[in-house]
Write an enzyme that holds these catalytic residues in place. Sequence first.
Site, PDB file in Angstrom:
ATOM      1  CG  HIS A 145     -16.367 -36.222  14.685  1.00 49.03           C
ATOM      2  ND1 HIS A 145     -15.524 -37.216  15.141  1.00 49.03           N
ATOM      3  CD2 HIS A 145     -17.243 -36.844  13.856  1.00 49.03           C
ATOM      4  CE1 HIS A 145     -15.867 -38.361  14.621  1.00 49.03           C
ATOM      5  NE2 HIS A 145     -16.910 -38.176  13.833  1.00 49.03           N
TER       6      HIS A 145
ATOM      7  CD  GLN B 265     -20.144 -37.493  11.289  1.00 43.57           C
ATOM      8  OE1 GLN B 265     -19.007 -37.234  10.916  1.00 43.57           O
ATOM      9  NE2 GLN B 265     -20.436 -38.596  11.966  1.00 43.57           N
TER      10      GLN B 265
ATOM     11  CG  ASP C  29     -18.316 -42.876  11.456  1.00 47.91           C
ATOM     12  OD1 ASP C  29     -17.797 -42.649  10.350  1.00 47.91           O
ATOM     13  OD2 ASP C  29     -18.626 -41.981  12.266  1.00 47.91           O
TER      14      ASP C  29
ATOM     15  CE1 TYR D  61       0.615 -39.080  13.808  1.00 53.98           C
ATOM     16  CE2 TYR D  61      -1.753 -38.705  13.745  1.00 53.98           C
ATOM     17  CZ  TYR D  61      -0.521 -38.508  14.342  1.00 53.98           C
ATOM     18  OH  TYR D  61      -0.424 -37.748  15.493  1.00 53.98           O
TER      19      TYR D  61
ATOM     20  CD  GLN E 134       6.109 -35.088  16.811  1.00 53.30           C
ATOM     21  OE1 GLN E 134       5.662 -34.118  16.204  1.00 53.30           O
ATOM     22  NE2 GLN E 134       5.795 -35.344  18.078  1.00 53.30           N
TER      23      GLN E 134
ATOM     24  CG  ASN F 279      -2.934 -32.240  15.186  1.00 60.39           C
ATOM     25  OD1 ASN F 279      -2.173 -32.342  14.220  1.00 60.39           O
ATOM     26  ND2 ASN F 279      -2.495 -32.240  16.432  1.00 60.39           N
TER      27      ASN F 279
ATOM     28  CB  SER G  72     -16.260 -34.969  10.780  1.00 58.81           C
ATOM     29  OG  SER G  72     -17.162 -35.937  10.297  1.00 58.81           O
TER      30      SER G  72
ATOM     31  CD  GLU H 158       5.739 -34.737 -29.729  1.00 57.67           C
ATOM     32  OE1 GLU H 158       6.601 -35.307 -29.011  1.00 57.67           O
ATOM     33  OE2 GLU H 158       4.507 -34.827 -29.516  1.00 57.67           O
TER      34      GLU H 158
ATOM     35  CG  HIS I  60      11.885 -39.491 -28.396  1.00 56.70           C
ATOM     36  ND1 HIS I  60      12.734 -38.686 -27.693  1.00 56.70           N
ATOM     37  CD2 HIS I  60      10.925 -39.896 -27.516  1.00 56.70           C
ATOM     38  CE1 HIS I  60      12.313 -38.587 -26.443  1.00 56.70           C
ATOM     39  NE2 HIS I  60      11.210 -39.321 -26.306  1.00 56.70           N
TER      40      HIS I  60
ATOM     41  CD  GLU J 268     -16.061 -36.913   6.516  1.00 51.93           C
ATOM     42  OE1 GLU J 268     -15.208 -37.722   6.925  1.00 51.93           O
ATOM     43  OE2 GLU J 268     -16.450 -35.936   7.192  1.00 51.93           O
ATOM     44  CG  HIS J 269     -20.196 -38.730   6.673  1.00 51.58           C
ATOM     45  ND1 HIS J 269     -19.422 -37.871   7.429  1.00 51.58           N
ATOM     46  CD2 HIS J 269     -19.586 -39.939   6.725  1.00 51.58           C
ATOM     47  CE1 HIS J 269     -18.389 -38.537   7.926  1.00 51.58           C
ATOM     48  NE2 HIS J 269     -18.462 -39.787   7.508  1.00 51.58           N
TER      49      HIS J 269
END
Length: 431
Positions: A262, A259, A361, A129, A191, A214, A237, A415, A420, A327-328
Amino acid sequence: MRIVKLTQETTRNLLEELLERSPNSYGEYESRVNEMIETVRTRRDEAVFDYTKRFDGADINEQNIRVTAKEIQDAYEKADPALLRVMRKSLANIRSYHEKQIRQSFFTSQENGILLGQKITPLKTAGVYVPGGKAVYPSSVLMNIVPAKVAGVERIIMTTPPDKDGNICPSTLVAAKEAGADEIYKVGGAQAVAAMAFGTKCIPKVDKIVGPGNIYVALAKKAVFGYVSIDSIAGPSEILVLADETADPVFAAADLLSQAEHDEMASAILITTSMELAQKVSEETDRFLEKLSRADIIKKSLDRYGYILVADHMDEAIAAANEIASEHLEILTRDPFETMTKIRNAGAIFVGPYSSEPLGDYFAGPNHVLPTNGTARFFSPLGVDDFIKKSSVISYSKEALEPVYKDIVQFAESEQLTAHANSIRVRFEEQ
């Protein structure tokens, strides 16, 4: 930027604030997203076309939903040649780095007829995506497609929202072609995720969906997990700069803002042992804000999730950085590699004054799709491993099984799984 004394309480409060940014905290959107997913699941392409018209203003149908070779050719003619050259350099670095992650199947055998192993198999179909709303990120196209290609995925599907005229940004199409996407479809939002998860007449079902988006995209990926695999549920971010008195305040300020621009939910945190540095960095951020194009977004980000935390000593600062699990993480200390050895939790670690976050990046090669919202405590960057699966291989001869079959029978019967036990017993005992 606000300057705060680092304590256990301030760290705890900061963590609570940052967790509010997680997609897991946006429950009010979930019912809407779930309704969209179910609509696509039942009405398939018809729902995809309707949602695309409603949200993107584009008239998409069976004839034009898939990007054509002509559209890709036109994109190359429109793309900036200088950007294409840079993109190809970056692509080479990304591919080279990810090729080092390739795993091989392995098998071990013994003379008595035991063979054990692990078979590595690439996923057959992966879905990528690519967002297309406020900004266009061809770098993310490369980062998501290249590891799938390196892993050996047979079919890479990409979806991205069109503009109101049904077109895709040329740089996005060029990046997809260069990276190795097999098919590109003009659909975005929840969608698109639903279409890739369940399949429609136009859009094939995939095995795994990766890529940022998003809140609707993030929640849609969360909702379809189990029908397909996903990379992660990415949040806004974030960057954490770990610095001592030797750090350049101009560098630190510039990196924090890289950052914060963003979006309004991005987080930028400096943890330092120097109050003097803290004050200088705060001054430098104000100076940069006077000339940066996204200053309004940066200000909102810093007002909500921007902090300068002052620690008494570096061990305390490192402990806080590991708790935040950013994250960074940039390290601007006297001995940054020594500091790096003490970091347990970070998506990507940038070591030294000339290893700023945008290097990762765009160009260096390691993936910029990283865990957010503290999930670096247990998640890793996107990589080749995300596009493979592992199967155990077990083979025993009769001679190998006979000495141990009674052990297996005993274990199974303990068991109360008598079928088995019987499955093993019938090979050596008359029934």
